[in-house]
Design a protein around this motif. Structure first.
Motif, PDB file in Angstrom:
ATOM      1  N   LYS A  27       3.084  71.403  45.674  1.00 48.56           N
ATOM      2  CA  LYS A  27       3.926  71.517  46.861  1.00 48.56           C
ATOM      3  C   LYS A  27       3.289  72.496  47.836  1.00 48.56           C
ATOM      4  CE  LYS A  27       8.003  73.628  46.577  1.00 48.56           C
ATOM      5  NZ  LYS A  27       9.455  73.849  46.310  1.00 48.56           N
ATOM      6  N   GLY A  46       2.670  63.138  45.369  1.00 47.23           N
ATOM      7  CA  GLY A  46       3.490  62.232  44.569  1.00 47.23           C
ATOM      8  C   GLY A  46       3.277  60.792  44.957  1.00 47.23           C
ATOM      9  N   GLY A  49       6.631  55.713  45.274  1.00 50.68           N
ATOM     10  CA  GLY A  49       7.937  55.391  44.725  1.00 50.68           C
ATOM     11  C   GLY A  49       8.893  56.564  44.676  1.00 50.68           C
ATOM     12  N   HIS A  50       8.369  57.794  44.817  1.00 53.36           N
ATOM     13  CA  HIS A  50       9.220  58.983  44.752  1.00 53.36           C
ATOM     14  C   HIS A  50       9.854  59.337  46.093  1.00 53.36           C
ATOM     15  CE1 HIS A  50       6.673  60.419  41.068  1.00 53.36           C
ATOM     16  NE2 HIS A  50       7.558  59.493  40.761  1.00 53.36           N
ATOM     17  N   GLN A  53      13.668  59.727  46.405  1.00 50.63           N
ATOM     18  CA  GLN A  53      14.298  60.960  45.943  1.00 50.63           C
ATOM     19  C   GLN A  53      14.282  62.036  47.028  1.00 50.63           C
ATOM     20  OE1 GLN A  53      15.784  61.808  42.539  1.00 50.63           O
ATOM     21  NE2 GLN A  53      16.100  59.703  43.204  1.00 50.63           N
ATOM     22  N   THR A  54      13.187  62.092  47.793  1.00 51.27           N
ATOM     23  CA  THR A  54      13.130  63.052  48.897  1.00 51.27           C
ATOM     24  C   THR A  54      14.115  62.663  49.995  1.00 51.27           C
ATOM     25  OG1 THR A  54      10.814  63.584  48.435  1.00 51.27           O
ATOM     26  CG2 THR A  54      11.638  64.103  50.638  1.00 51.27           C
ATOM     27  N   ILE A  94       4.240  63.142  50.002  1.00 50.18           N
ATOM     28  CA  ILE A  94       5.527  62.852  50.626  1.00 50.18           C
ATOM     29  C   ILE A  94       5.844  64.036  51.533  1.00 50.18           C
ATOM     30  CG2 ILE A  94       7.989  62.515  50.249  1.00 50.18           C
ATOM     31  CD1 ILE A  94       7.188  61.292  47.496  1.00 50.18           C
ATOM     32  N   ASP A 143      18.639  55.240  45.370  1.00 49.25           N
ATOM     33  CA  ASP A 143      17.716  56.375  45.382  1.00 49.25           C
ATOM     34  C   ASP A 143      18.433  57.712  45.182  1.00 49.25           C
ATOM     35  OD1 ASP A 143      15.308  54.985  45.787  1.00 49.25           O
ATOM     36  OD2 ASP A 143      15.715  54.791  47.921  1.00 49.25           O
ATOM     37  N   ARG A 145      19.940  61.138  43.755  1.00 50.58           N
ATOM     38  CA  ARG A 145      19.339  62.115  42.853  1.00 50.58           C
ATOM     39  C   ARG A 145      19.857  61.903  41.427  1.00 50.58           C
ATOM     40  NH1 ARG A 145      15.103  64.913  45.269  1.00 50.58           N
ATOM     41  NH2 ARG A 145      15.417  66.522  43.684  1.00 50.58           N
ATOM     42  N   ASP A 210      14.707  71.185  46.772  1.00 47.79           N
ATOM     43  CA  ASP A 210      14.012  70.004  46.245  1.00 47.79           C
ATOM     44  C   ASP A 210      14.223  69.778  44.753  1.00 47.79           C
ATOM     45  OD1 ASP A 210      12.207  72.352  46.134  1.00 47.79           O
ATOM     46  OD2 ASP A 210      10.803  70.965  45.219  1.00 47.79           O
TER      47      ASP A 210
END
Length: 323
Positions: A27, A46, A49-50, A53-54, A94, A143, A145, A210
């Motif tokens: 990060k 990342g 596909g992640h 989540q963000t 991301i 998506d 969390r 995060d």
């Protein structure tokens, strides 16, 4: 990558500066300006596909900030998205951006930055966040969390210490049997240590969301209190803040969000889970400045076995109630 970010968020690359790394350097945190106003740019390595989540994190922050809670306000990219995926030099990132929190970091040796007002206002900020979150509906359930796994937090290394592992299993079984309802369980910050807020007069500005996940609100409180005691239960002059932190944080919290005696009584359970997790990671929660030795290790184990949060730290457990 900064060039891609500048184009994505419409800022001058020359205004961008590096602030810090996080999480083993996957990060990157930077700051930039738009029309003189400061923002934070976060880049996390990342897979594509992640990104959902963000976006889910940013959607929650947008909801909280719109409601006036202590949370950074997300900045949408030029394409209207809450997060952007980009590739450069074989690395994938991301990207997300949000308003920069204002204020000063805590300092246990500065009476202006570590006192009963700070503890109260911190608790109130967390209480406001939890109360408002009860009305939050994710923009995209696909998506949303995930649920926080406390068993995974404690980890496998604890099995090398049989007596502590037995204590951990008993604790985990009790936690996993707890009910989940709208008043007790929801989206939480999940990392409310004192380094993740700034003090701006009477306002506490929370940041670094995060790690947010679904869990018990009492877990969010327990983590905050345990980490506050670990890091700031006394200052270099020997002032003991232990029960002031607990008392004032909870008073602030309960001024903003209702929590019944059942859940208040479970906060020490979550505090101990945090202690065991840090023990499993090899962190010295008794005296982080000293090198560990065999006797010190045995002391830490005895404390866990006997439900003692810290050596020489007397917690008033009557504080964990509405009375």
């Amino acid at each position: 990558m900064l060039g891609v970010a500048a184009e994505s968020y419409g800022f001058d690359k020359a205004t961008c500066r590096f602030i810090a790394y996080g999480r083993e350097r996957i990060k990157h945190i930077c700051a930039f300006n738009i029309y003189g106003k400061p923002y934070v740019l976060r880049l996390i390595k990342g897979a594509a596909g992640h990104i959902g989540q963000t976006k889910a994190e940013m959607d929650w922050l947008l909801y909280l900030a719109d409601k006036g809670a202590s949370a950074p306000f997300p900045l949408k990219a030029e394409n209207g998205e809450l997060a952007v995926f980009a590739e450069e030099g074989g690395e994938t990132y991301i990207m997300s951006a949000f308003s920069m929190a204002q204020g000063q970091y805590w300092d246990k040796n500065d009476p202006n930055l570590w006192n009963i007002n700070v503890f109260y206002n911190w608790g109130k900020a967390v209480g406001d966040m939890h109360r408002l979150t009860k009305g939050y509906k994710p923009a995209n359930d696909a998506d949303k969390r995930g649920e926080f796994n406390i068993r995974r937090m404690i980890g496998e290394k604890i099995k090398a210490f049989p007596s502590v592992n037995r204590k951990a299993e008993d604790l985990l079984n009790e936690i996993e049997a707890l009910p989940k309802d709208g008043d007790s369980y929801g989206l939480i910050h999940n990392d409310l240590h004192p380094g993740n807020f700034l003090i701006d007069g009477e306002r506490i500005n929370l940041f670094d969301f995060d790690g947010c996940a679904y869990s018990w609100y009492a877990f969010d409180i327990g983590t905050a209190l345990y980490l506050a005691l670990w890091l700031g239960r006394n200052n270099d002059a020997g002032t003991d803040f232990t029960n002031d932190i607990i008392r004032c944080f909870l008073r602030g919290y309960l001024s903003a969000n209702r929590l019944n005696d059942f859940w208040l009584s479970k906060i020490p359970l979550f505090m101990m889970s945090c202690k065991i997790a840090l023990f499993s990671l090899g962190c010295d929660c008794e005296n982080p400045d000293n090198e560990s030795n065999d006797e010190h290790q045995r002391e830490r184990m005895r404390n866990i076995e006997n439900n003692i949060l810290f050596t020489g730290c007397t917690v008033d457990y009557s504080l964990f109630g509405n009375g």
